[in-house]
Write an enzyme that holds these catalytic residues in place. Structure first.
Site, PDB file in Angstrom:
ATOM      1  N   VAL A 146       0.892   4.704  14.775  1.00  8.27           N
ATOM      2  CA  VAL A 146       1.340   6.054  14.407  1.00  8.27           C
ATOM      3  C   VAL A 146       2.423   5.904  13.339  1.00  8.27           C
ATOM      4  O   VAL A 146       3.619   6.030  13.620  1.00  8.27           O
ATOM      5  CB  VAL A 146       1.870   6.816  15.634  1.00  8.27           C
ATOM      6  CG1 VAL A 146       2.160   8.272  15.270  1.00  8.27           C
ATOM      7  CG2 VAL A 146       0.880   6.745  16.787  1.00  8.27           C
ATOM      8  N   HIS A 147       2.009   5.627  12.114  1.00  2.00           N
ATOM      9  CA  HIS A 147       2.979   5.358  11.055  1.00  2.00           C
ATOM     10  C   HIS A 147       3.887   6.565  10.794  1.00  2.00           C
ATOM     11  O   HIS A 147       5.079   6.549  11.097  1.00  2.00           O
ATOM     12  CB  HIS A 147       2.246   5.000   9.756  1.00  2.00           C
ATOM     13  CG  HIS A 147       1.483   3.727   9.792  1.00  2.00           C
ATOM     14  ND1 HIS A 147       2.069   2.506  10.071  1.00  2.00           N
ATOM     15  CD2 HIS A 147       0.166   3.469   9.575  1.00  2.00           C
ATOM     16  CE1 HIS A 147       1.154   1.558  10.027  1.00  2.00           C
ATOM     17  NE2 HIS A 147      -0.004   2.119   9.721  1.00  2.00           N
ATOM     18  N   ASP A 148       3.332   7.611  10.209  1.00  2.25           N
ATOM     19  CA  ASP A 148       4.149   8.728   9.747  1.00  2.25           C
ATOM     20  C   ASP A 148       4.662   9.585  10.898  1.00  2.25           C
ATOM     21  O   ASP A 148       5.770  10.126  10.836  1.00  2.25           O
ATOM     22  CB  ASP A 148       3.352   9.589   8.769  1.00  2.25           C
ATOM     23  CG  ASP A 148       3.025   8.843   7.486  1.00  2.25           C
ATOM     24  OD1 ASP A 148       3.722   7.861   7.183  1.00  2.25           O
ATOM     25  OD2 ASP A 148       2.075   9.237   6.788  1.00  2.25           O
TER      26      ASP A 148
END
Length: 328
Positions: free
Chosen positions: A249-251
């Site tokens: 879940v990068h952003d």
């Protein structure tokens, strides 16, 4: 009655994880989205603009101002990540037959850089800046207003790689810094009130899997089902990295840690430089994994806080927000 306690501007290249971050923010009743600025990266600039408008409308935040930003890095041609995010930036979900394509959004007359400067000057110390793509728009804004990041309450950067890893350990490729190293150098060097790096070293610890996908598909909400539809292709892409259908879940993690610093389980603070090893460009805190300074001269810049560990409460709260949808 909702009480606004956090005023946020998001700068985004509006790929799959960017869209999930926007959905997450839209679900937070305390967040006012002051505006969203578009940049190239996960998709071309026109698709980035359209995707912002589509996702905000889906989440009930359709009146949020949108500004068009840079279509390319400061000094290079753009590298567009179609192989990760599809040709529309959202896993090609917008092009399927049963989902109508949105019409063209109404944009601000200001460029993204001008909007960032105007809002920061008009509301010093009130607005938090969240960057989810290449840092080109922010660098252009710094050229207009060198004290920009001291006018924002904080800047949270989804990008970088934290401190150097232990010998024998590698970390994921960071597209946001790689796409415009010149812009990243300007942003890490600029004076700032608070600069938080949520790098791939941290986002690799926040994983969504097929169980989360099932929950989103079964949610019965517009936002939950849309999140599932775009997350499908993201899990497919990352299966080649880990041999299973999962994705970091990068952003969304960057958005959440901006709002909830209590979910930062560990961090390091120090100067961040941009490095290049012949293959990849990275934003690094100039420390070894053991916390020692690197044994070479570094660019003297102000401190950046880099997340190194994430609280396990984040992912369940993130999925719940995607299912719940817009808060206003």
């Amino acid at each position: 009655m909702n009480i606004i306690t956090r005023r946020v501007i998001v700068d985004t290249d509006t790929g799959i994880d960017d869209a999930l971050a926007l959905l997450y923010l839209a679900a937070q009743a305390e967040v006012e989205l002051v505006g969203v600025t578009a940049v190239y990266g996960n998709c071309v600039i026109d698709d980035s603009v359209r995707n912002i408008w589509y996702v905000l409308g889906l989440a009930g935040r359709g009146t949020t101002p949108i500004a068009r930003g840079a279509a390319a890095p400061l000094k290079a041609d753009p590298h567009i990540a179609h192989y990760v995010h599809g040709y529309d930036g959202l896993g090609d979900v917008l092009s399927v037959d049963d989902r109508p394509m949105p019409s063209a959004p109404t944009l601000l007359t200001q460029t993204a850089a001008e909007f960032l400067v105007d809002e920061a000057r008009a509301h010093p110390g009130e607005i938090e800046l969240l960057t989810l793509g290449p840092l080109t728009n922010v660098a252009l804004a710094l050229q207009l207003e060198p004290t920009l990041l001291t006018l924002f309450r904080s800047i949270t950067i989804m990008g970088g790689s934290g401190p150097f890893p232990a010998p024998g350990i590698s970390d994921m490729f960071d597209a946001n810094i790689q796409n415009d190293a010149d812009a990243a150098r300007l942003v890490f060097a600029a004076p700032a009130n608070r600069r938080l790096m949520v790098g791939v070293n941290a986002t690799a610890q926040a994983i969504t899997d097929e169980q989360d996908l099932v929950a989103l598909h079964r949610s019965g909400t517009l936002t939950g089902e849309f999140a599932a539809s775009i997350l499908e292709s993201y899990l497919d892409f990352y299966r080649l990295a880990w041999g299973r259908r999962v994705s970091p879940v990068h952003d969304g993690l960057a958005a959440a840690l901006m709002l909830h610093p209590e979910w930062i389980a560990a961090s390091v603070t120090g100067p961040a430089n941009v490095t290049h090893d012949g293959f990849t460009t990275r934003g690094r805190i100039m420390q070894t994994a053991e916390g020692r300074a690197v044994p070479w001269p570094i660019e003297p810049v102000g401190d950046t806080i880099a997340v190194t560990a994430v609280h396990p409460s984040f992912v369940p709260a993130f999925i719940e927000s995607l299912i719940r949808g817009g808060a206003l």
